[in-house]
Design a protein around this motif. Structure first.
Motif, PDB file in Angstrom:
ATOM      1  N   TYR A 187       0.794  -1.165   0.103  1.00  0.00           N
ATOM      2  CA  TYR A 187      -0.172  -0.085   0.021  1.00  0.00           C
ATOM      3  C   TYR A 187       0.806   1.177  -0.036  1.00  0.00           C
ATOM      4  N   ARG A 188       0.631   2.109  -1.116  1.00  0.00           N
ATOM      5  CA  ARG A 188       1.457   3.354  -0.886  1.00  0.00           C
ATOM      6  C   ARG A 188       0.525   4.508  -0.295  1.00  0.00           C
ATOM      7  N   PRO A 189       1.161   5.056   0.688  1.00  0.00           N
ATOM      8  CA  PRO A 189       0.154   6.299   1.198  1.00  0.00           C
ATOM      9  C   PRO A 189      -0.076   7.353   0.541  1.00  0.00           C
ATOM     10  N   GLN A 190      -1.348   7.798   0.750  1.00  0.00           N
ATOM     11  CA  GLN A 190      -1.779   8.823  -0.253  1.00  0.00           C
ATOM     12  C   GLN A 190      -1.946  10.147   0.652  1.00  0.00           C
ATOM     13  N   LEU A 191      -1.946  11.182   0.173  1.00  0.00           N
ATOM     14  CA  LEU A 191      -1.923  12.429   0.694  1.00  0.00           C
ATOM     15  C   LEU A 191      -3.052  12.695   1.765  1.00  0.00           C
ATOM     16  N   THR A 192      -4.317  11.937   1.255  1.00  0.00           N
ATOM     17  CA  THR A 192      -5.375  12.038   2.002  1.00  0.00           C
ATOM     18  C   THR A 192      -5.412  11.324   3.277  1.00  0.00           C
ATOM     19  N   SER A 193      -5.197  10.011   3.148  1.00  0.00           N
ATOM     20  CA  SER A 193      -4.688   9.135   4.438  1.00  0.00           C
ATOM     21  C   SER A 193      -3.813   9.565   5.233  1.00  0.00           C
ATOM     22  N   MET A 194      -2.713  10.254   4.765  1.00  0.00           N
ATOM     23  CA  MET A 194      -1.603  10.787   5.580  1.00  0.00           C
ATOM     24  C   MET A 194      -2.268  12.095   6.283  1.00  0.00           C
ATOM     25  N   MET A 195      -3.063  12.784   5.776  1.00  0.00           N
ATOM     26  CA  MET A 195      -3.587  14.164   6.334  1.00  0.00           C
ATOM     27  C   MET A 195      -4.726  13.808   7.377  1.00  0.00           C
ATOM     28  N   SER A 196      -5.307  12.676   7.066  1.00  0.00           N
ATOM     29  CA  SER A 196      -6.222  12.198   8.227  1.00  0.00           C
ATOM     30  C   SER A 196      -5.474  11.639   9.464  1.00  0.00           C
ATOM     31  N   ILE A 197      -4.409  11.077   9.284  1.00  0.00           N
ATOM     32  CA  ILE A 197      -3.653  10.565  10.254  1.00  0.00           C
ATOM     33  C   ILE A 197      -2.959  11.434  10.981  1.00  0.00           C
ATOM     34  N   THR A 198      -2.553  12.616  10.279  1.00  0.00           N
ATOM     35  CA  THR A 198      -1.805  13.767  10.739  1.00  0.00           C
ATOM     36  C   THR A 198      -2.914  14.552  11.892  1.00  0.00           C
ATOM     37  N   HIS A 199      -4.049  14.676  11.084  1.00  0.00           N
ATOM     38  CA  HIS A 199      -5.209  15.556  11.606  1.00  0.00           C
ATOM     39  C   HIS A 199      -5.472  14.895  13.251  1.00  0.00           C
ATOM     40  N   ARG A 200      -5.447  13.456  13.310  1.00  0.00           N
ATOM     41  CA  ARG A 200      -5.903  12.982  14.469  1.00  0.00           C
ATOM     42  C   ARG A 200      -4.440  13.032  15.260  1.00  0.00           C
ATOM     43  N   ILE A 201      -3.405  12.995  15.174  1.00  0.00           N
ATOM     44  CA  ILE A 201      -2.163  13.012  15.819  1.00  0.00           C
ATOM     45  C   ILE A 201      -2.010  14.401  16.322  1.00  0.00           C
ATOM     46  N   THR A 202      -2.109  15.437  15.568  1.00  0.00           N
ATOM     47  CA  THR A 202      -2.061  16.872  15.861  1.00  0.00           C
ATOM     48  C   THR A 202      -3.303  17.227  17.058  1.00  0.00           C
ATOM     49  N   GLY A 203      -4.541  16.559  16.850  1.00  0.00           N
ATOM     50  CA  GLY A 203      -5.555  16.583  17.811  1.00  0.00           C
ATOM     51  C   GLY A 203      -4.896  16.399  19.445  1.00  0.00           C
ATOM     52  N   VAL A 204      -4.377  15.005  19.141  1.00  0.00           N
ATOM     53  CA  VAL A 204      -3.757  14.692  20.542  1.00  0.00           C
ATOM     54  C   VAL A 204      -2.442  15.361  21.071  1.00  0.00           C
ATOM     55  N   ILE A 205      -1.691  16.057  20.210  1.00  0.00           N
ATOM     56  CA  ILE A 205      -0.417  16.801  20.644  1.00  0.00           C
ATOM     57  C   ILE A 205      -1.166  18.093  21.113  1.00  0.00           C
ATOM     58  N   ASN A 206      -2.250  18.745  20.279  1.00  0.00           N
ATOM     59  CA  ASN A 206      -2.702  19.814  21.158  1.00  0.00           C
ATOM     60  C   ASN A 206      -3.361  19.679  22.518  1.00  0.00           C
ATOM     61  N   VAL A 207      -3.714  18.743  22.748  1.00  0.00           N
ATOM     62  CA  VAL A 207      -4.284  18.401  24.225  1.00  0.00           C
ATOM     63  C   VAL A 207      -3.152  18.472  25.087  1.00  0.00           C
ATOM     64  N   VAL A 208      -2.232  17.909  24.631  1.00  0.00           N
ATOM     65  CA  VAL A 208      -0.795  17.594  25.455  1.00  0.00           C
ATOM     66  C   VAL A 208      -0.359  18.957  25.714  1.00  0.00           C
ATOM     67  N   GLY A 209      -0.162  19.833  24.624  1.00  0.00           N
ATOM     68  CA  GLY A 209       0.261  21.122  24.591  1.00  0.00           C
ATOM     69  C   GLY A 209      -0.550  22.045  25.395  1.00  0.00           C
ATOM     70  N   SER A 210      -1.895  21.834  25.470  1.00  0.00           N
ATOM     71  CA  SER A 210      -2.646  22.534  26.337  1.00  0.00           C
ATOM     72  C   SER A 210      -2.432  22.435  27.719  1.00  0.00           C
ATOM     73  N   LEU A 211      -1.865  21.246  28.022  1.00  0.00           N
ATOM     74  CA  LEU A 211      -1.409  21.065  29.610  1.00  0.00           C
ATOM     75  C   LEU A 211      -0.286  21.810  29.949  1.00  0.00           C
ATOM     76  N   GLY A 212       0.559  22.192  28.685  1.00  0.00           N
ATOM     77  CA  GLY A 212       1.705  23.037  28.846  1.00  0.00           C
ATOM     78  C   GLY A 212       1.173  24.483  29.456  1.00  0.00           C
ATOM     79  N   LEU A 213       0.218  24.814  28.567  1.00  0.00           N
ATOM     80  CA  LEU A 213      -0.257  26.238  28.802  1.00  0.00           C
ATOM     81  C   LEU A 213      -1.052  26.214  30.150  1.00  0.00           C
ATOM     82  N   VAL A 214      -1.449  25.192  30.539  1.00  0.00           N
ATOM     83  CA  VAL A 214      -2.058  24.913  31.980  1.00  0.00           C
ATOM     84  C   VAL A 214      -0.852  25.373  33.177  1.00  0.00           C
ATOM     85  N   GLY A 215       0.210  24.728  32.796  1.00  0.00           N
ATOM     86  CA  GLY A 215       1.178  24.737  33.658  1.00  0.00           C
ATOM     87  C   GLY A 215       2.023  26.236  33.674  1.00  0.00           C
TER      88      GLY A 215
END
Length: 130
Positions: free
Chosen positions: A19-47
């Motif tokens: 399977y060759r990764p496509q732009l659409t699938s990689m962007m979907s995966i990245t969107h989910r990963i960035t969502g998780v990172i944003n939550v963790v980064g928000s904990l830094g904001l709370v800190g």
């Protein structure tokens, strides 16, 4: 495999020779990963807010880490994840209205999200540094 085993399609998650990764699938995966990172980064904001509330010494300690090379890398990365998630979220809002599903539009808006997130991140850091 035996002769009686049915031939099933391979999972698209079998990245590699199947399977060759496509732009659409990689962007979907990245969107989910960035969502998780944003939550963790928000904990830094709370800190940061807790350090402000705790007084000058706690704030100076926090800012010592935030201003160090590793803190700046984390802040830069977090600012990009926020920008990416925002731009891709706007793209998803258009999809929620039923627009933008043509394959050429999906790819065009995908590249626009990538460019927009990089541009927004650069603008934020230029404003912060100037």
């Amino acid at each position: 495999m035996s002769a009686n085993t049915p031939q099933r399609p391979l999972s698209p998650f079998m990245i590699g020779p199947y399977y060759r990764p496509q732009l659409t699938s990689m962007m979907s995966i990245t969107h989910r990963i960035t969502g998780v990172i944003n939550v963790v980064g928000s904990l830094g904001l709370v800190g940061w807010l807790l350090a402000i509330a705790a007084g000058p010494q706690a704030y100076a300690t926090f800012m010592g880490h935030a201003g160090a090379w590793y803190g700046l890398i984390l802040l830069f990365g977090w600012s990009w994840t926020l920008s990416y998630h925002l731009c891709n979220g706007i793209r998803h809002l258009f999809w929620d209205t039923g627009r933008g599903f043509e394959l050429s539009t999906v790819y065009r808006t995908g590249y626009a999200v990538i460019a927009g997130s990089l541009l927004l991140t650069a603008i934020v850091w230029l404003v912060v540094l100037l």
